[in-house]
Design a protein around this motif. Structure first.
Motif, short mmCIF file in Angstrom:
data_model
loop_
_atom_site.label_atom_id
_atom_site.label_comp_id
_atom_site.label_asym_id
_atom_site.label_seq_id
_atom_site.Cartn_x
_atom_site.Cartn_y
_atom_site.Cartn_z
N GLN B 286 0.83 -1.20 0.00
CA GLN B 286 0.00 0.00 0.00
C GLN B 286 0.87 1.25 0.00
O GLN B 286 0.66 2.19 -0.78
CB GLN B 286 -0.88 -0.06 1.24
N LYS B 287 1.87 1.24 0.86
CA LYS B 287 2.73 2.41 1.01
C LYS B 287 3.50 2.66 -0.29
O LYS B 287 3.56 3.79 -0.78
CB LYS B 287 3.71 2.14 2.15
N LYS B 288 4.05 1.58 -0.83
CA LYS B 288 4.82 1.73 -2.06
C LYS B 288 3.95 2.27 -3.19
O LYS B 288 4.37 3.13 -3.96
CB LYS B 288 5.39 0.37 -2.48
N PHE B 289 2.75 1.75 -3.25
CA PHE B 289 1.83 2.19 -4.30
C PHE B 289 1.51 3.68 -4.16
O PHE B 289 1.57 4.44 -5.13
CB PHE B 289 0.54 1.36 -4.22
N GLU B 290 1.22 4.09 -2.92
CA GLU B 290 0.88 5.49 -2.69
C GLU B 290 2.03 6.41 -3.07
O GLU B 290 1.85 7.42 -3.75
CB GLU B 290 0.48 5.70 -1.22
N GLU B 291 3.22 6.01 -2.64
CA GLU B 291 4.40 6.83 -2.97
C GLU B 291 4.61 6.94 -4.46
O GLU B 291 4.82 8.02 -5.00
CB GLU B 291 5.65 6.21 -2.32
N LYS B 292 4.50 5.80 -5.14
CA LYS B 292 4.75 5.79 -6.58
C LYS B 292 3.72 6.64 -7.32
O LYS B 292 4.06 7.46 -8.18
CB LYS B 292 4.70 4.35 -7.09
N MET B 293 2.48 6.48 -6.93
CA MET B 293 1.41 7.24 -7.58
C MET B 293 1.63 8.73 -7.41
O MET B 293 1.53 9.52 -8.34
CB MET B 293 0.06 6.84 -6.97
N LYS B 294 1.94 9.11 -6.17
CA LYS B 294 2.09 10.52 -5.87
C LYS B 294 3.24 11.11 -6.69
O LYS B 294 3.10 12.17 -7.30
CB LYS B 294 2.35 10.69 -4.37
N MET B 297 2.33 11.25 -10.46
CA MET B 297 1.29 12.25 -10.77
C MET B 297 1.86 13.65 -10.70
O MET B 297 1.63 14.48 -11.59
CB MET B 297 0.12 12.11 -9.80
N LEU B 298 2.62 13.91 -9.64
CA LEU B 298 3.20 15.25 -9.50
C LEU B 298 4.12 15.55 -10.67
O LEU B 298 4.11 16.65 -11.22
CB LEU B 298 3.98 15.34 -8.19
N GLN B 299 4.87 14.52 -11.08
CA GLN B 299 5.80 14.70 -12.19
C GLN B 299 5.06 15.06 -13.48
O GLN B 299 5.44 15.98 -14.20
CB GLN B 299 6.55 13.39 -12.37
N MET B 300 3.96 14.35 -13.70
CA MET B 300 3.22 14.60 -14.93
C MET B 300 2.58 15.99 -14.90
O MET B 300 2.62 16.72 -15.90
CB MET B 300 2.14 13.54 -15.11
N ILE B 301 2.02 16.34 -13.75
CA ILE B 301 1.35 17.65 -13.68
C ILE B 301 2.37 18.77 -13.87
O ILE B 301 2.11 19.76 -14.56
CB ILE B 301 0.60 17.78 -12.33
N LYS B 302 3.55 18.57 -13.31
CA LYS B 302 4.60 19.58 -13.48
C LYS B 302 4.95 19.74 -14.96
O LYS B 302 5.06 20.86 -15.47
CB LYS B 302 5.84 19.11 -12.70
N LYS B 303 5.04 18.59 -15.62
CA LYS B 303 5.38 18.61 -17.05
C LYS B 303 4.32 19.37 -17.84
O LYS B 303 4.65 20.21 -18.70
CB LYS B 303 5.47 17.17 -17.53
N LEU B 304 3.07 19.12 -17.51
CA LEU B 304 2.00 19.79 -18.22
C LEU B 304 1.98 21.29 -17.90
O LEU B 304 1.75 22.11 -18.79
CB LEU B 304 0.65 19.18 -17.83
#
Lengths: 441, 371
Positions: B286-294, B297-304
């Motif tokens: 669960q923890k790994k998934f949350e970290e990876k998603m976050k 997502m932040l990386q993609m939003i920054k790129k956009l």
């Protein structure tokens, strides 16, 4: 000897008029009646007994005599009329009085049989016959109460009898009086149900059956209890029901012998059936000719495939097929039962198969037509089915003109037509089940 | 009076019949219904391809290619129509593919033309093609004839669509081009020898021009943040661990602090562990998934944000706070400066058909054994 002469005169013209003489106690009596209406050999005993009784009674106390069977001088025209109604006249030559007797009549009416036109699975299996006395008897046996009253009137040169059934407290008696008066006042002869329509002042070109016919006493009784006016026309083996309403298209009383859940799903099924019977042909024309973009691409392609070599436009195509189906239906009605099965096979299977192979119509259309014809049969009364059969042409025409838009316009036109129909102030589309009220009152 | 009434009815019927123009309509078998339109440019001329299903009774359904060239799109379609005996009915077009090169020059005008055309639906799916348009069309047809599968299902939600590619219809492209607060990403595809369609992620459009591409993983994140369906979506956490997403909900919370805008995107996932290392407990996954998603997502939003495009429709959610004049500059001035934070919450619904032994507490059992 005026009476005898006149009888002789009629006898010259009607060979079936019988006049027989009998001498009892030195008085000679003449017995006159139509051989074709009266069973003389069976009546003879009654007549003889009556005369003898009369002889004895006249010496005893007078008082037993019912009014109809007493000797008296009766107008000649009345006597003749009685003769034509199937009565027998006994003429006393010496006193010149006559007696009108109800004889044993010839077996001119069929007995009560199983319904032919309205088949039911669960429900009473007796059906009305041509004799309205018998029909009233059937209803009286179903409602054994003093509340049932019968109102009779006779009309026209044919002297046709119309009997109205009244259930005290339920039937609107004023309306029955009015309807009766309309029949009495009608100047022409009432030959068929159409003449009753005219007598009541309904349009001859109405698409909706105003006066429906039912063959089942059970249904007729139910209609009486709903407050509709049920009446019999002598010689017409159906009960005529005034105020055919939109409910009667979906519902019939014997439905209630099933499981309730099934009955409700049956109503839904009938509504779907009506929709299919009315809308499907129109939808086909609209989608094929004018609005193919409404079809899914896969469906559009398979319809295109099936119409590949069809030379006619969808409208002509569907009219050909509908016409053919109407012909088959009508031919099956006209022909004897044993041959009409052949018509079904030839018309339905062989012609249907051949007409697709000859590329005159598309295969999809055959499915549409089959579905329409089958769905048309689900409607409760055959007369209501006729209405649907006619209405679908209107929708087809509008669809051919304006596509889906026309389809909807056709439906709106029909709906507004149905909505404005009233008979004697009672609307055709009415949601109240019990009691009939006129809106004019 | 009665006579007059009938006269009126007859006149009305004549008018209905003769003014309806129903004789101009053609039956379905006299129409050709193209299902795909390919647009490319050939030495300053528009080159339009169409794939039309050709069906003959008792034979296999085939596809035919037709093409036309013209100075404008409509001209090209007219040229194409001249070549065919039947009427061309554009109502059934399900897919429009543009040449990728065309995308780099801008497809604004073309999309506008398509939206303008009355006989063209606004619903076809849109994609870019990476290879030569002619090759692509040829390849699609030959694939269909060999395998017989429904082609272009890849773009359609009911057949082959996966969460890794964006599903975009024409009207959405039009909206994406002309809206001040939202942009659109269009999939880039190519034909392939096999059943598969080549898929190269999504092209991000700004004012009709391709300015960036998103990888398929980024597209998945984009779809998760937009309201797409997540059924049967598998996410790799690392080389050995994989989860299946069952449900998710997204919430956009924004607050204004003077000029600053804080946006918190709260995402909740419900998932099933589908593949896991032996030593990992549920909590670890669960923890790994949350970290990876976050992180992703932040990386993609920054790129956009850096590219000034808003495919997530963030601007749509706050446009009520701005005037029309402000919205005009929203993407260039306000949008890049939004402070975006992502909160991910994940719940493991179950571990598949087997138990995750690492989650169990064996103390009781051990004690009993000792007794």
């Amino acid at each position: 000897m005026d009476f005898i002469n006149q009888i002789e005169d009629i006898k010259q013209k009607n060979k079936d008029l019988q006049m027989k003489s009998i001498m009892i106690n030195g008085i000679s009596y003449d017995i006159v009646g139509f051989e074709s209406l009266v069973d003389f050999s069976a009546t003879w005993e009654i007549v003889e007994m009556l005369i003898r009784n009369e002889e004895e009674k006249s010496s005893e106390t007078a008082g037993f005599h019912s009014k109809n069977t007493s000797w008296k001088k009766i107008e000649f025209s009345k006597q003749i009329q009685a003769l034509y109604e199937g009565k027998v006249i006994i003429w006393n030559r010496t006193e010149e009085v006559s007696l009108i007797v109800d004889p044993v009549s010839q077996p001119l009416y069929r007995s009560i049989e199983v319904p032919v036109n309205e088949s039911i699975i669960y429900g009473a299996k007796d059906a009305f016959t041509e004799n309205s006395h018998q029909n009233i008897g059937l209803l009286r046996s179903k409602y054994q109460s003093k509340d049932i009253e019968v109102l009779t009137t006779q009309h026209g040169k044919r002297n046709r009898r119309f009997s109205f059934l009244i259930l005290k407290g339920t039937t609107d008696e004023k309306m029955v009086e009015m309807v009766k008066k309309k029949i009495e006042d009608y100047p022409n002869e009432i030959k068929q149900v159409k003449d009753i329509h005219v007598a009541f002042g309904f349009s001859k070109f109405s698409l909706i059956t105003r006066i429906s016919s039912t063959e089942l006493p059970e249904n007729a009784m139910e209609y009486i209890e709903q407050g509709k006016i049920v009446f019999f026309m002598d010689g017409y083996p159906f009960a005529l029901v005034l105020f055919n309403t939109v409910f009667d298209v979906f519902k019939q009383p014997s439905d209630s012998n099933y499981l309730s859940v099934f009955v409700y799903s049956l109503y839904v099924l009938r509504i779907v059936g009506i929709m299919i019977a009315m809308l499907l042909p129109g939808l086909y024309v609209a989608l094929i000719t004018i609005n193919p973009e409404m079809l899914k691409i896969q469906l559009a392609l398979s319809i295109t495939e099936s119409r590949q070599f069809v030379p006619y436009s969808a409208f002509i195509e569907i009219i050909i097929m509908l016409l053919l189906i109407e012909l088959i239906t009508e031919a099956a009605v006209r022909l004897p039962l044993s041959i009409s099965n052949t018509i079904g096979v030839v018309g339905g299977i062989i012609l249907g198969q051949a007409i697709v192979e000859a590329s005159l119509v598309s295969g999809v259309l055959i499915i549409i037509i089959a579905a329409t014809t089958i769905a048309n049969g689900i409607i409760i009364n055959f007369e209501n089915g006729i209405t649907l059969r006619l209405m679908k042409y209107i929708i087809v025409i509008f669809s051919a003109l304006f596509g889906i838009l026309g389809h909807v316009i056709g439906l709106v036109v029909l709906c507004s037509y149905i909505a404005r129909i009233t008979s004697f102030g009672v609307p055709y589309v009415r949601w109240k089940k019990e009691g009939i009220q006129s809106e004019n009152q | 009076m009665k006579h007059n009434y009938w006269k009126k009815i007859i006149i009305a019927l004549f008018i209905v019949v003769f003014l309806s123009g129903c004789w101009d309509s053609r039956d379905i078998n006299y129409r050709s219904m193209p299902i795909l339109m390919g647009v490319t440019k050939d030495e300053e001329l528009f080159h339009v391809y169409m794939i039309i299903p050709v069906s003959v009774v008792s034979e296999q359904r085939n596809l035919a290619k037709v093409d036309g060239k013209g100075a404008t799109i409509v001209d090209a379609i007219e040229q194409l129509k001249k070549k065919i005996e039947t009427t061309i009915d554009l109502e059934h077009i399900g897919y429009i593919v543009f040449d990728e090169e065309l995308g780099k020059q801008g497809i604004e005008k073309m999309v506008k033309t398509f939206m303008r055309m009355r006989d063209m639906p606004s619903t076809p799916s849109v994609a870019f093609v990476k290879e030569d348009m002619n090759d692509y069309i040829e390849m699609m047809i030959s694939t269909f004839e060999e395998v017989g599968v429904p082609i272009f299902g890849f773009l359609e939600k009911q057949t082959g669509w996966e969460i890794y590619n964006p599903e975009v219809s024409l009207w959405e492209v039009y909206r994406g081009i002309y809206s001040y607060t939202t942009d659109i990403a269009i999939p880039i595809i190519s034909s392939n020898q096999d059943l598969a369609t080549g898929y190269f992620g999504a092209a991000v459009l700004k004012e009709g021009k391709i300015i960036d591409t998103l990888s398929s993983m980024e597209v998945m994140l984009m779809n998760l943040l937009n309201n797409e369906n997540v059924i049967k979506t598998f996410v790799n956490i690392n080389d050995t661990t994989n989860v299946e997403l069952v449900d998710r909900s997204v919430e956009y919370d924004y607050s204004f602090k003077g000029e600053e805008i804080d946006l918190t995107i709260k995402v909740e996932f419900i998932m099933i562990v589908s593949e896991a290392d032996d030593h990992l407990t549920g909590e670890d996954i669960q923890k790994k998934f949350e970290e990876k998603m976050k992180k992703d997502m932040l990386q993609m939003i920054k790129k956009l944000q850096d590219k000034h495009v808003d495919v997530l429709g963030i601007g749509n959610r706050m446009r009520k706070n701005y005037t029309n004049a402000e919205l005009e500059k929203f993407l260039d001035e306000i949008y890049p400066n939004i402070n975006v934070d992502v909160e991910v919450n994940a719940v493991i619904e179950n571990n598949g058909k087997i138990r995750n032994l690492n989650n169990d507490d064996f103390e009781d059992w051990d004690q009993q054994k000792q007794d």
